[in-house]
Design a protein around this motif. Structure first.
Motif, PDB file in Angstrom:
ATOM      1  N   VAL A 197      -2.787   6.621  -0.546  1.00 29.14           N
ATOM      2  CA  VAL A 197      -3.624   7.758  -0.922  1.00 29.14           C
ATOM      3  C   VAL A 197      -2.727   8.936  -1.306  1.00 29.14           C
ATOM      4  CG1 VAL A 197      -5.416   9.335  -0.168  1.00 29.14           C
ATOM      5  CG2 VAL A 197      -5.392   7.013   0.692  1.00 29.14           C
ATOM      6  N   VAL A 210      12.687  -4.417   3.191  1.00 29.45           N
ATOM      7  CA  VAL A 210      13.607  -5.337   3.861  1.00 29.45           C
ATOM      8  C   VAL A 210      13.915  -6.495   2.911  1.00 29.45           C
ATOM      9  CG1 VAL A 210      13.941  -6.875   5.831  1.00 29.45           C
ATOM     10  CG2 VAL A 210      12.739  -4.689   6.122  1.00 29.45           C
ATOM     11  N   GLU A 263      -0.385  -4.582   1.811  1.00 29.24           N
ATOM     12  CA  GLU A 263      -0.434  -3.293   1.120  1.00 29.24           C
ATOM     13  C   GLU A 263      -0.890  -3.541  -0.313  1.00 29.24           C
ATOM     14  OE1 GLU A 263       3.182  -0.928   0.890  1.00 29.24           O
ATOM     15  OE2 GLU A 263       2.101   0.738  -0.053  1.00 29.24           O
ATOM     16  N   ASP A 287       6.843   6.318   3.591  1.00 29.23           N
ATOM     17  CA  ASP A 287       8.109   6.943   3.190  1.00 29.23           C
ATOM     18  C   ASP A 287       8.627   7.879   4.278  1.00 29.23           C
ATOM     19  OD1 ASP A 287       7.665   5.658   0.770  1.00 29.23           O
ATOM     20  OD2 ASP A 287       6.716   7.390  -0.144  1.00 29.23           O
ATOM     21  N   LEU A 328      -1.028  -2.572  -4.043  1.00 28.33           N
ATOM     22  CA  LEU A 328      -0.171  -1.799  -4.951  1.00 28.33           C
ATOM     23  C   LEU A 328      -0.701  -1.941  -6.376  1.00 28.33           C
ATOM     24  CD1 LEU A 328       3.099  -2.961  -3.225  1.00 28.33           C
ATOM     25  CD2 LEU A 328       2.380  -0.555  -3.368  1.00 28.33           C
ATOM     26  N   ILE A 329      -0.963  -0.810  -6.993  1.00 32.08           N
ATOM     27  CA  ILE A 329      -1.612  -0.828  -8.315  1.00 32.08           C
ATOM     28  C   ILE A 329      -0.621  -1.139  -9.442  1.00 32.08           C
ATOM     29  CG2 ILE A 329      -1.323   1.650  -8.782  1.00 32.08           C
ATOM     30  CD1 ILE A 329      -4.208   1.639  -9.916  1.00 32.08           C
ATOM     31  N   ARG A 330      -1.120  -1.800 -10.468  1.00 29.53           N
ATOM     32  CA  ARG A 330      -0.382  -2.057 -11.705  1.00 29.53           C
ATOM     33  C   ARG A 330      -1.321  -1.764 -12.865  1.00 29.53           C
ATOM     34  NH1 ARG A 330       2.774  -2.133  -8.353  1.00 29.53           N
ATOM     35  NH2 ARG A 330       4.342  -3.654  -7.748  1.00 29.53           N
ATOM     36  N   SER A 353       4.476   0.210 -14.236  1.00 25.08           N
ATOM     37  CA  SER A 353       4.644   0.489 -12.811  1.00 25.08           C
ATOM     38  C   SER A 353       3.923   1.775 -12.406  1.00 25.08           C
ATOM     39  CB  SER A 353       6.146   0.619 -12.531  1.00 25.08           C
ATOM     40  OG  SER A 353       6.378   1.494 -11.450  1.00 25.08           O
ATOM     41  N   PRO A 354       3.426   1.815 -11.163  1.00 28.15           N
ATOM     42  CA  PRO A 354       2.782   3.049 -10.680  1.00 28.15           C
ATOM     43  C   PRO A 354       3.752   4.229 -10.644  1.00 28.15           C
ATOM     44  CG  PRO A 354       3.106   1.478  -8.882  1.00 28.15           C
ATOM     45  CD  PRO A 354       3.401   0.748 -10.153  1.00 28.15           C
ATOM     46  N   PRO A 364       5.185  -8.197  -4.019  1.00 21.46           N
ATOM     47  CA  PRO A 364       3.734  -8.044  -4.148  1.00 21.46           C
ATOM     48  C   PRO A 364       3.198  -9.177  -5.036  1.00 21.46           C
ATOM     49  CG  PRO A 364       4.870  -5.956  -4.571  1.00 21.46           C
ATOM     50  CD  PRO A 364       5.918  -7.019  -4.530  1.00 21.46           C
TER      51      PRO A 364
HETATM   52  P1  C2E Z   1       5.176   2.838  -1.660  1.00 21.69           P
HETATM   53  O1  C2E Z   1       3.787   3.009  -1.170  1.00 21.69           O
HETATM   54  O2  C2E Z   1       6.275   3.354  -0.810  1.00 21.69           O
HETATM   55  O3  C2E Z   1       5.319   1.276  -1.934  1.00 21.69           O
HETATM   56  C1  C2E Z   1       6.493   0.560  -1.767  1.00 21.69           C
HETATM   57  C2  C2E Z   1       7.149   0.214  -3.088  1.00 21.69           C
HETATM   58  O4  C2E Z   1       8.336  -0.529  -2.812  1.00 21.69           O
HETATM   59  C3  C2E Z   1       6.310  -0.675  -3.985  1.00 21.69           C
HETATM   60  O5  C2E Z   1       6.638  -0.320  -5.324  1.00 21.69           O
HETATM   61  C4  C2E Z   1       6.847  -2.073  -3.672  1.00 21.69           C
HETATM   62  O6  C2E Z   1       6.629  -3.000  -4.698  1.00 21.69           O
HETATM   63  C5  C2E Z   1       8.303  -1.775  -3.487  1.00 21.69           C
HETATM   64  N1  C2E Z   1       8.986  -2.758  -2.634  1.00 21.69           N
HETATM   65  C6  C2E Z   1       8.431  -3.526  -1.680  1.00 21.69           C
HETATM   66  N2  C2E Z   1       9.355  -4.303  -1.071  1.00 21.69           N
HETATM   67  C7  C2E Z   1      10.551  -3.997  -1.651  1.00 21.69           C
HETATM   68  C8  C2E Z   1      11.903  -4.467  -1.448  1.00 21.69           C
HETATM   69  O7  C2E Z   1      12.196  -5.307  -0.614  1.00 21.69           O
HETATM   70  N3  C2E Z   1      12.863  -3.904  -2.235  1.00 21.69           N
HETATM   71  C9  C2E Z   1      12.577  -2.973  -3.181  1.00 21.69           C
HETATM   72  N4  C2E Z   1      13.582  -2.506  -3.910  1.00 21.69           N
HETATM   73  N5  C2E Z   1      11.305  -2.510  -3.401  1.00 21.69           N
HETATM   74  C10 C2E Z   1      10.309  -3.015  -2.632  1.00 21.69           C
HETATM   75  P2  C2E Z   1       5.527  -0.116  -6.413  1.00 21.69           P
HETATM   76  O8  C2E Z   1       4.461  -1.162  -6.271  1.00 21.69           O
HETATM   77  O9  C2E Z   1       6.219   0.037  -7.719  1.00 21.69           O
HETATM   78  O10 C2E Z   1       4.861   1.255  -5.990  1.00 21.69           O
HETATM   79  C11 C2E Z   1       5.610   2.437  -6.061  1.00 21.69           C
HETATM   80  C12 C2E Z   1       4.867   3.584  -5.466  1.00 21.69           C
HETATM   81  O11 C2E Z   1       3.709   3.905  -6.240  1.00 21.69           O
HETATM   82  C13 C2E Z   1       4.322   3.310  -4.070  1.00 21.69           C
HETATM   83  O12 C2E Z   1       5.346   3.505  -3.125  1.00 21.69           O
HETATM   84  C14 C2E Z   1       3.214   4.332  -3.974  1.00 21.69           C
HETATM   85  O13 C2E Z   1       3.739   5.586  -3.602  1.00 21.69           O
HETATM   86  C15 C2E Z   1       2.713   4.408  -5.390  1.00 21.69           C
HETATM   87  N6  C2E Z   1       1.498   3.592  -5.519  1.00 21.69           N
HETATM   88  C16 C2E Z   1       1.356   2.260  -5.690  1.00 21.69           C
HETATM   89  N7  C2E Z   1       0.062   1.912  -5.740  1.00 21.69           N
HETATM   90  C17 C2E Z   1      -0.644   3.054  -5.585  1.00 21.69           C
HETATM   91  C18 C2E Z   1      -2.054   3.363  -5.535  1.00 21.69           C
HETATM   92  O14 C2E Z   1      -2.924   2.497  -5.597  1.00 21.69           O
HETATM   93  N8  C2E Z   1      -2.399   4.699  -5.366  1.00 21.69           N
HETATM   94  C19 C2E Z   1      -1.444   5.669  -5.241  1.00 21.69           C
HETATM   95  N9  C2E Z   1      -1.850   6.932  -5.085  1.00 21.69           N
HETATM   96  N10 C2E Z   1      -0.135   5.402  -5.270  1.00 21.69           N
HETATM   97  C20 C2E Z   1       0.267   4.124  -5.444  1.00 21.69           C
END
Ligand code: C2E
Ligand code: MG
Ligand code: MG
Ligand code: MG
Length: 282
Positions: free
Chosen positions: A119, A238, A59, A180, A61-63, A73-74, A263
């Protein structure tokens, strides 16, 4: 401070609110600059297939590497980008960058796997299939490299056109997963109308496993119903072996979370690919 707004009613502000608004404006104006100066970057988190113990997807994930605030954080800037409309450009950048990375991995001789891109609901417009095609062509990669993670809120809007766009995307060979899952309003029967391959159980239902009987019941029920409806299921968030063991027992297909990896950047991800995670399943 008390201000009178246009409709003549009063709005109360306090310092905290001023600071909040100032912080927002700061991020808002910074994002456009960030796009131009290339301050965004992607990290990749593995998705692991329980049956084989292998990484089958990443997956993206943007920063935001902010010049003075450090890494943002996103969760902080995506909601603002969604409100201002800048999300269209940000998500296009993510799509393009993920495809560029797929090309680099393919050139390095790595067996193709899926890269999942998030997206936003706002991004899901009629021209998305074309933009996907362009990104795939620009980097000469097959659609099998790409997966899109969408949210339930998308299924609630203007259904016929959303179904049509989804159909066009899956016809390209790009797979769709529902992120989600369980936090929105869609029922599993409603899902039948959409070409969604994978359901991603939200982290909030994984967190309490195995102590919380409700979480166990919800996760177990989602998995068994999803499988009967021929969807694949992945659990996000997990973090420990008890959660993994439970999910394995109830038939979950894939797993993502800190238990296997946070990540990581593209180089670290390449190293993870050569690792066999099966041992961690014991
Ligand atoms: P998401 O798509 O549901 O991504 C999962 C989030 O959970 C990610 O946070 C990830 O780092 C985090 N995570 C993964 N494994 C674990 C774990 O074991 N425990 C915990 N506590 N957290 C975990 P992140 O990277 O901060 O992203 C947060 C949200 O921001 C994402 O939720 C997504 O909705 C959004 N996002 C991230 N990148 C993008 C992007 O490129 N475009 C868009 N539109 N949204 C993004
Ligand atoms: Mg996601
Ligand atoms: Mg998610
Ligand atoms: Mg989430």
């Amino acid at each position: 401070r008390i201000d009178s707004n246009a409709s003549g009613s009063y709005v109360f502000y306090d310092n905290e609110m001023d600071q909040h608004i100032a912080g927002r404006l700061y991020l808002e104006s910074g994002m456009l600059r960030a796009l131009h100066l290339n301050e965004f970057f992607l990290l990749y988190q593995p998705k692991i297939e329980i049956a084989s113990g292998r990484i089958i997807a990443a997956e993206a994930l943007i920063r935001w590497a902010h010049p003075t605030k450090g890494t943002i954080s996103p969760l902080e800037f995506i909601p603002i980008a969604e409100e201002t409309g800048l999300i269209l450009q940000i998500d296009s950048w993510v799509l393009d960058t993920a495809c560029a990375q797929a090309r680099l991995w393919q050139d390095a001789g790595i067996t193709p796997f899926r890269i999942a891109v998030n997206v936003s609901a706002r991004e899901f417009s009629a021209d998305l299939p074309d933009r996907i095609t362009q990104a795939l062509q620009a980097h000469e990669i097959s659609a099998a490299w790409l997966e899109l993670e969408i949210t339930e809120s998308m299924l609630m809007r203007n259904t016929e056109s959303v179904i049509k766009i989804m159909g066009q995307i899956t016809a390209l060979g790009v797979s769709l997963s529902l992120d989600d899952f369980g936090t929105g309003y869609s029922s599993l029967s409603y899902l039948k109308r959409f070409p969604i391959e994978t359901l991603k159980i939200d982290r909030s239902f994984i967190r309490g496993i195995p102590e919380d009987q409700d979480d166990c019941a919800i996760a177990g029920a989602i998995i068994s119903m999803a499988k009967q409806l021929k969807h694949k299921v992945i659990a996000e968030g997990v973090e420990n072996h008890q959660q993994l063991n439970f999910l394995k027992k109830v038939g979950c297909d894939e797993i993502q979370g800190y238990l296997f990896s946070h990540p990581v950047d593209a180089d670290e991800f390449k190293q993870l690919l050569s690792r066999d995670f099966r041992v961690r399943f014991e």
